[in-house]
Design an enzyme around this catalytic site. Sequence first.
Site, PDB file in Angstrom:
ATOM      1  N   CYS A  14       0.703  -1.221   0.022  1.00 34.02           N
ATOM      2  CA  CYS A  14       0.011   0.180   0.128  1.00 34.02           C
ATOM      3  C   CYS A  14       0.916   1.349  -0.036  1.00 34.02           C
ATOM      4  CB  CYS A  14      -0.973   0.090   0.969  1.00 34.02           C
ATOM      5  SG  CYS A  14       0.042   0.139   2.949  1.00 34.02           S
ATOM      6  N   CYS A  17       3.354   1.885   2.768  1.00 33.57           N
ATOM      7  CA  CYS A  17       4.665   1.087   2.713  1.00 33.57           C
ATOM      8  C   CYS A  17       5.746   1.824   1.773  1.00 33.57           C
ATOM      9  CB  CYS A  17       4.414  -0.363   1.829  1.00 33.57           C
ATOM     10  SG  CYS A  17       3.536  -1.320   2.714  1.00 33.57           S
ATOM     11  N   ASP A 423       8.619  30.077 -30.861  1.00 30.65           N
ATOM     12  CA  ASP A 423       9.758  30.492 -31.813  1.00 30.65           C
ATOM     13  C   ASP A 423       9.297  30.358 -33.173  1.00 30.65           C
ATOM     14  OD1 ASP A 423      12.595  30.970 -32.613  1.00 30.65           O
ATOM     15  OD2 ASP A 423      12.561  29.158 -32.847  1.00 30.65           O
TER      16      ASP A 423
END
Length: 709
Positions: A14, A17, A423
């Site tokens: 989970c 952890c 650009d």
Amino acid sequence: MTRQIELEIGGMTCAACANRIEKKLNRIDGVTATVNYATEKARATVPAGLSAADLIAVVEKTGYTAAEPAAEPEPEATPADPLRTRLLISAALTVPVVLLAMVPAWQFDYWQWLSLTLAAPVVVYGGWPFHRSAFVNLRHGAATMDTLVSLGTLAAFLWSLWALFLGDAGMPGMTHPFELRAGSDGDAIYLEAAAGVTTFLLAGRYAEARAKRRAGDALRSLLELGARTVTLQDGREIPIEQLKAGDLFLVRPGEKVATDGVVADGASALDQSLITGESVPVEVTTGDTVTGGTVNAGGRLVVRATRVGADTQLAQMARLVEEAQDGKAAVQRLADRISGVFVPVVITLSLATLGFWLGTGRGATAAFTAAVAVLIIACPCALGLATPTALLVGTGRGAQLGILIRGVEALESTRRIDTILLDKTGTVTTGVMTLEQVAPEPGEDPAALLRLAGAVEAASEHPLGRAIARAAAEHGPLPEVEDFRATAGVGVRGRVEGAEVEVARGTGDTARTWVEVRVDGTVRGRLALTDAVRPSSATAIARLRRLGLTPVLVTGDAQPVAERVAAEVGITEVVSGVLPAGKVDVVKNLQAEGRSVAMVGDGVNDAAALAQADLGVAMGAGTDVAIEASDLTLMRDDLTAAVDAVRLARRTMHIIRGNLFWAFAYNVAALPLAAAGLLNPMIAGAAMALSSVFVVANSLRLRRFGPAA
């Protein structure tokens, strides 16, 4: 001096952890680490003197396994296989237990003992992954989601054992659930809850594992694009790992290009769709660059390898995608902090619920039912999956479409962008000069004029000269030039078919570049050249506006040139005559006005502005330094890819926020119901498993994301 270390983590069940491992690693001096529950990987920046073994030792002391990634990873389906077996056995045993408990007509004398016989293997064998993880974490003084599951199922099972062996539940004629409502607490058994919760959670974890694998399919397919073997020019076939830069190798029709290189001989069409997302094959010939992983759709090629192994574009793409998947949104970091303290809070809440109901006189059965439901319903697993699974799918899908997302920070920036700087050269335009007009003097033949100018310029290396020669060669072979001379900043001259021909800078409207063609000292005409606008630029600009972005053209060219291009594509704001440092100032000025700015560019001169912008977007054919400075990289030389990048980034962030909302809402709504005694533990287990599956399934919707029509 720092370096990156990546580890594969095992044993996580989970988000808590992952959060715990991350905290342990970050406590090491000089280490900055992130742990991803969805990808089961840890990525750490470590100082000199620290090795992977040092990090592995810390992870193992925390109660988990860790290892450096293998050169050839095993198929990811393997970890789900034992889980599938455990699930099938548990489901087969659980179904009759639930049916016997819920259908009084099927209850016979001593049916409860058959239920115990069937439920015991489910709780012990089926629930072993939860119990083992809970025990390992308990040894290290930690609690995770598995602690809640293990406590809840074992409590229900042990209560049932007490009721059967020491209470009245083992007597013949006991029915369930009706008599336990009116009978004594000693009649209550929870075997169907213990077995049902275990099976539901196993089903949820199995579905989650399969969905997580599907979430990573795009990255795996990207990694698998590369060739495994390569045929050298002399006919020898060698493993791709033995190929060196400078080696010549063959690419036959239908084969993959083994690595990045330059065509040394031959001509063909390459299918680059798996790299750039562009479906139209690209023609290549001698001198053109090719990318590893593309497919030869035409003739035979001989290619000289220029980049191999980790330096190839394909490897860099995969690395960017993997790094992006380790990121965390700000809202996810909040969720991680909540997950870190969630389990102890839930255990406390469960005990408080038990005490409250006992204190109100509702009896041990009602109190125990509510307490167990609180333990089961409160899993924070969905919170931990909310961001990484969406990132896993979104970045992988982006790679398939030729869009590389550097990290979750780029997603968050994209949502806020309101202005996009473009650009001109190589972004809005092709970046390649083309002949636009031939203007001969009265009485002169335009074809003859272009033929003479092209002959002289064929010996030139200047971009304008190559454009003239290219246009002239389209009308037939060019004559030889003698006594060729080039004067920097002025032009070129030479003798063609006995005449002295000179091509030099001329005058004309300033929206184009003009050159004069003189023959034997007399002006015979002029040629106009321009940097052609990309065919898709106008459509892309319109789509950017529909996304709520204001486009601004920024270029070093003169104002007339910039305004002509801007008018052609539908841009109203233009900043011209800007040096590279000036582009940075343009970004800063817009930011000072309160705008959130994205910058799209492709050259070295754009790198500083890309880094300064709130969101930097590099065109993939641009320079490495521009790509390195950007947050998003477009592998297609097409401005519509920028539109898709913005759409995908926003969509991914929308999914992440939706995941987190529903994960929070689920816990906020479910916990009070469980504490109030309104949820059966078995239903709570099913709801908890479904919440995780919902988050992953919601993220998988990103797999259907497609380019703008």
